[in-house]
Design a protein around this motif. Structure first.
Motif, mmCIF file in Angstrom:
data_model
loop_
_atom_site.group_PDB
_atom_site.id
_atom_site.type_symbol
_atom_site.label_atom_id
_atom_site.label_comp_id
_atom_site.label_asym_id
_atom_site.label_seq_id
_atom_site.Cartn_x
_atom_site.Cartn_y
_atom_site.Cartn_z
ATOM 1 N N ILE A 14 45.363 39.823 40.569
ATOM 2 C CA ILE A 14 45.786 38.228 40.736
ATOM 3 C C ILE A 14 46.779 38.485 42.106
ATOM 4 C CG2 ILE A 14 47.690 36.695 39.928
ATOM 5 C CD1 ILE A 14 46.565 36.863 37.303
ATOM 6 N N ARG B 245 42.641 34.320 41.321
ATOM 7 C CA ARG B 245 42.089 35.665 40.385
ATOM 8 C C ARG B 245 41.074 36.114 41.389
ATOM 9 N NH1 ARG B 245 37.978 37.011 37.426
ATOM 10 N NH2 ARG B 245 38.014 37.647 35.119
ATOM 11 N N HIS C 295 46.570 29.852 34.703
ATOM 12 C CA HIS C 295 45.449 30.133 35.549
ATOM 13 C C HIS C 295 45.359 29.179 36.913
ATOM 14 C CE1 HIS C 295 43.381 27.233 33.255
ATOM 15 N NE2 HIS C 295 42.731 27.024 34.043
ATOM 16 N N LEU D 54 41.938 38.175 31.856
ATOM 17 C CA LEU D 54 41.847 37.054 32.783
ATOM 18 C C LEU D 54 40.804 36.256 32.637
ATOM 19 C CD1 LEU D 54 43.371 38.515 35.761
ATOM 20 C CD2 LEU D 54 44.650 37.234 34.139
#
Length: 359
Positions: free
Chosen positions: A199, A182, A175, A149
């Motif tokens: 997430i 996140r 994202h 991520l």
């Protein structure tokens, strides 16, 4: 298969392996490095911007990188798995939109399908739910552990259950989607440069253009061999490196351990051949159990390999700075059994088969 990684990349990985493991290296640098070296195009058809070959070439590439740094291999596996999802998706527009940046390492691809693979094996329910809205959906749920991520930008693959219980779909979530949050990087014991976080999804919109496949039950068994096969590359690379380190030691240990090292290399080569042949023949799509068993055996070989490295190194393995590489590989080896699906989960899935006999 020979190692396809360029010498400059391997040298860079050797220099940065400790930092990628303990978090001192900048994680933003890794993905573009791998992309610049052409690693993400290995096994990708030329018509989609890759270098050709098949998924076994990508397994070998991940093994070559993992031999230097399992953190780098872990990120590579995530990126290449996401690319594989697009290759096996009927959504050509999504593939065309995302593939160029993924291949060059300009954006991260996070394989958030670990929960889906466990759900496919009957080990847990899907953790994300889609409620219909206009022509798309609104998503809610959580992914507690996702790698790659990258803070600079990512797309994450997710398996999503329909709220009415009518099945599930697989989608790519950017994202910057509204409602996608996140977490901070998880506080891992090692592999801290892998941009691993959680997430949360709260009323996240999903349009049809971002659906990788509308029927998860049909598609997941199709892509699972690549997901697990690429993952096996991490074990292969780490086992190779520790066996080589054991073989390179001098003194009495070299002679005493010569035969165990030779036998372990032969067993590892046999497992590599089984994986390669099964993937090329597409044998694991209809019979997942042999792939589960192969992954379990490879994890056992990793444990044996680092054990041999320790025996060959002796007390020097516990001294700085000689033992730094060994200590990192010891931690890396401890991670192999818990990568999702973990060995316990795989064994539970095998034991749940009709007619299975408990070991």
């Amino acid at each position: 298969m020979g190692a396809p990684a360029c010498p400059a990349l391997l040298e860079w990985l050797d220099d940065h392996a400790a930092g990628l493991d303990d978090g001192h290296a900048d994680p933003a640098v890794l993905l573009p490095r791998l992309g610049d070296a052409g690693m993400f195009g290995i096994g990708v058809p030329a018509e989609f911007g890759g270098q050709g070959g098949d998924v076994t070439d990508a397994v070998e590439a991940i093994a070559a990188v993992s031999a230097r740094s399992l953190a780098a291999g872990f990120v590579f596996w995530s990126q290449r798995s996401f690319i594989e999802y697009l290759l096996q998706s009927p959504n050509a527009a999504l593939r065309g939109r995302l593939m160029p940046a993924l291949l060059r390492g300009g954006v991260a691809g996070a394989t958030g399908l670990s929960n889906a693979m466990k759900a496919l094996a009957g080990l847990e329910p899907l953790q994300i739910v889609a409620a219909p809205e206009n022509e798309g959906y609104r998503l809610g749920g959580r992914m507690p552990w996702v790698t790659n991520l990258r803070a600079e930008g990512f797309h994450v693959a997710a398996a999503i259950a329909h709220s009415d219980g009518s099945g599930a779909l697989v989608a790519s979530l950017p994202h910057d989607a509204p409602g996608l949050r996140r977490s901070e990087d998880l506080s891992l014991l090692g592999l801290r440069g892998t941009s691993t976080a959680a997430i949360d999804l709260r009323a996240v919109p999903l349009a049809p253009a971002d659906i990788i496949h509308p029927d998860a039950a049909t598609w997941l068994p199709q892509v699972r061999p690549a997901f697990l096969g690429l993952q096996c590359g991490m074990s292969i690379g780490l086992a190779r490196r520790s066996v080589q380190e054991a073989a390179d030691q001098g003194g009495a240990a070299r002679e005493v351990l010569r035969q165990p090292v030779l036998l372990l290399r032969q067993r590892l080569a046999a497992e590599e051949a089984s994986l390669r042949e099964g993937l090329r023949a597409q044998a694991f799509q209809t019979r997942a159990a042999p792939l589960f068993e192969l992954r379990i055996r490879l994890a056992g070989l990793v444990a044996e390999a680092v054990g041999l490295e320790l025996q060959a190194s002796g007390g020097r393995a516990y001294l700085q700075p000689h033992g730094e590489g060994f200590a990192r590989r010891w931690r890396e080896a401890a991670f192999i059994p818990v990568i999702t699906p973990s060995l316990v989960q795989l064994k539970a899935a095998l034991a749940a088969r009709p007619g299975a006999v408990a070991a």
